[in-house]
Scaffold this motif. Sequence first.
Motif, PDB file in Angstrom:
ATOM      1  N   VAL A  78       0.856  -1.317   0.021  1.00  0.00           N
ATOM      2  CA  VAL A  78      -0.265   0.129   0.115  1.00  0.00           C
ATOM      3  C   VAL A  78       0.959   1.666   0.112  1.00  0.00           C
ATOM      4  O   VAL A  78       2.368   1.236   0.678  1.00  0.00           O
ATOM      5  N   LEU A  79       0.335   2.122  -0.622  1.00  0.00           N
ATOM      6  CA  LEU A  79       1.135   3.479  -0.811  1.00  0.00           C
ATOM      7  C   LEU A  79       0.422   4.604  -0.972  1.00  0.00           C
ATOM      8  O   LEU A  79      -0.290   4.729  -1.275  1.00  0.00           O
ATOM      9  N   ASN A  80       0.765   5.222  -0.097  1.00  0.00           N
ATOM     10  CA  ASN A  80       0.293   7.221   0.429  1.00  0.00           C
ATOM     11  C   ASN A  80      -0.593   6.940   0.901  1.00  0.00           C
ATOM     12  O   ASN A  80      -1.078   7.895   0.103  1.00  0.00           O
ATOM     13  N   PRO A  81      -1.035   6.377   1.620  1.00  0.00           N
ATOM     14  CA  PRO A  81      -2.514   6.469   2.189  1.00  0.00           C
ATOM     15  C   PRO A  81      -2.412   7.600   3.074  1.00  0.00           C
ATOM     16  O   PRO A  81      -1.386   8.660   3.910  1.00  0.00           O
ATOM     17  N   GLY A  82      -3.700   8.328   2.549  1.00  0.00           N
ATOM     18  CA  GLY A  82      -4.061   9.626   3.253  1.00  0.00           C
ATOM     19  C   GLY A  82      -4.077   9.109   4.812  1.00  0.00           C
ATOM     20  O   GLY A  82      -4.398   8.266   5.530  1.00  0.00           O
ATOM     21  N   LYS A  83      -4.835  10.560   5.545  1.00  0.00           N
ATOM     22  CA  LYS A  83      -4.551  10.637   6.983  1.00  0.00           C
ATOM     23  C   LYS A  83      -5.897   9.546   7.611  1.00  0.00           C
ATOM     24  O   LYS A  83      -6.015   8.718   8.188  1.00  0.00           O
ATOM     25  N   GLN A  84      -7.469   9.336   6.546  1.00  0.00           N
ATOM     26  CA  GLN A  84      -8.126   8.882   7.438  1.00  0.00           C
ATOM     27  C   GLN A  84      -8.428   7.767   6.243  1.00  0.00           C
ATOM     28  O   GLN A  84      -8.144   6.472   7.496  1.00  0.00           O
ATOM     29  N   PRO A  85      -7.468   7.565   6.292  1.00  0.00           N
ATOM     30  CA  PRO A  85      -6.993   5.848   5.492  1.00  0.00           C
ATOM     31  C   PRO A  85      -6.787   5.323   6.072  1.00  0.00           C
ATOM     32  O   PRO A  85      -6.326   4.098   6.909  1.00  0.00           O
ATOM     33  N   LEU A  86      -4.901   6.018   6.166  1.00  0.00           N
ATOM     34  CA  LEU A  86      -4.221   5.691   7.054  1.00  0.00           C
ATOM     35  C   LEU A  86      -4.612   5.022   8.712  1.00  0.00           C
ATOM     36  O   LEU A  86      -4.298   4.281   9.075  1.00  0.00           O
ATOM     37  N   ARG A  87      -5.581   5.963   9.325  1.00  0.00           N
ATOM     38  CA  ARG A  87      -6.155   5.813  10.341  1.00  0.00           C
ATOM     39  C   ARG A  87      -7.444   4.118  10.426  1.00  0.00           C
ATOM     40  O   ARG A  87      -7.031   3.419  11.607  1.00  0.00           O
ATOM     41  N   VAL A  88      -7.768   3.842   9.563  1.00  0.00           N
ATOM     42  CA  VAL A  88      -8.278   2.199   8.880  1.00  0.00           C
ATOM     43  C   VAL A  88      -7.681   1.570   9.188  1.00  0.00           C
ATOM     44  O   VAL A  88      -8.024   0.723  10.248  1.00  0.00           O
ATOM     45  N   ILE A  89      -6.218   1.793   8.557  1.00  0.00           N
ATOM     46  CA  ILE A  89      -5.186   0.975   8.203  1.00  0.00           C
ATOM     47  C   ILE A  89      -4.597   0.342   9.247  1.00  0.00           C
ATOM     48  O   ILE A  89      -4.039  -0.923  10.126  1.00  0.00           O
ATOM     49  N   ASP A  90      -4.382   1.939  10.342  1.00  0.00           N
ATOM     50  CA  ASP A  90      -3.351   1.182  12.021  1.00  0.00           C
ATOM     51  C   ASP A  90      -4.881   0.770  12.863  1.00  0.00           C
ATOM     52  O   ASP A  90      -4.132  -0.064  13.701  1.00  0.00           O
ATOM     53  N   ALA A  91      -5.808   1.160  12.558  1.00  0.00           N
ATOM     54  CA  ALA A  91      -6.861   0.588  13.645  1.00  0.00           C
ATOM     55  C   ALA A  91      -7.102  -0.684  13.023  1.00  0.00           C
ATOM     56  O   ALA A  91      -7.119  -2.274  14.033  1.00  0.00           O
ATOM     57  N   SER A  92      -7.037  -1.759  11.151  1.00  0.00           N
ATOM     58  CA  SER A  92      -7.025  -3.109  11.630  1.00  0.00           C
ATOM     59  C   SER A  92      -5.612  -4.081  11.846  1.00  0.00           C
ATOM     60  O   SER A  92      -5.853  -5.192  12.390  1.00  0.00           O
ATOM     61  N   GLY A  93      -4.610  -2.943  11.828  1.00  0.00           N
ATOM     62  CA  GLY A  93      -3.333  -3.711  12.432  1.00  0.00           C
ATOM     63  C   GLY A  93      -2.954  -4.446  11.190  1.00  0.00           C
ATOM     64  O   GLY A  93      -1.507  -5.337  10.594  1.00  0.00           O
ATOM     65  N   ILE A  94      -3.945  -4.274   9.907  1.00  0.00           N
ATOM     66  CA  ILE A  94      -3.457  -4.866   8.327  1.00  0.00           C
ATOM     67  C   ILE A  94      -1.593  -4.905   8.786  1.00  0.00           C
ATOM     68  O   ILE A  94      -1.219  -5.463   7.182  1.00  0.00           O
TER      69      ILE A  94
END
Length: 106
Positions: A78-94
Amino acid sequence: MLISTDYSSGRLTIRLSGELDHHGSREAMQKIDVLIDEYLPRDTAIDMSGLSFMDSSGIALILRTERRMREMGGRAAVLNPGKQPLRVIDASGIDRLIQVKGAQRQ
């Protein structure tokens, strides 16, 4: 949601822009499957710099892409996630399963 692609030297880059929600995710998954089948890339990068919103269905899209690439002996990132998508990514632990590059964590 819009999808654009670039293919060079065995690497498929898929650029997502707009909002990735349940409805858009289903269509995007189908398009990504077709692209992977068409190009048979060694690596696939999902560029999220153009996404303004992503919900948990985006995580399913990332996991499906990663699984397809692993089955083919390739890799996904995954490249260059913005602030909101990054929060979802971080919360998921993916990010423990797939490389996330260019993330602007604050």
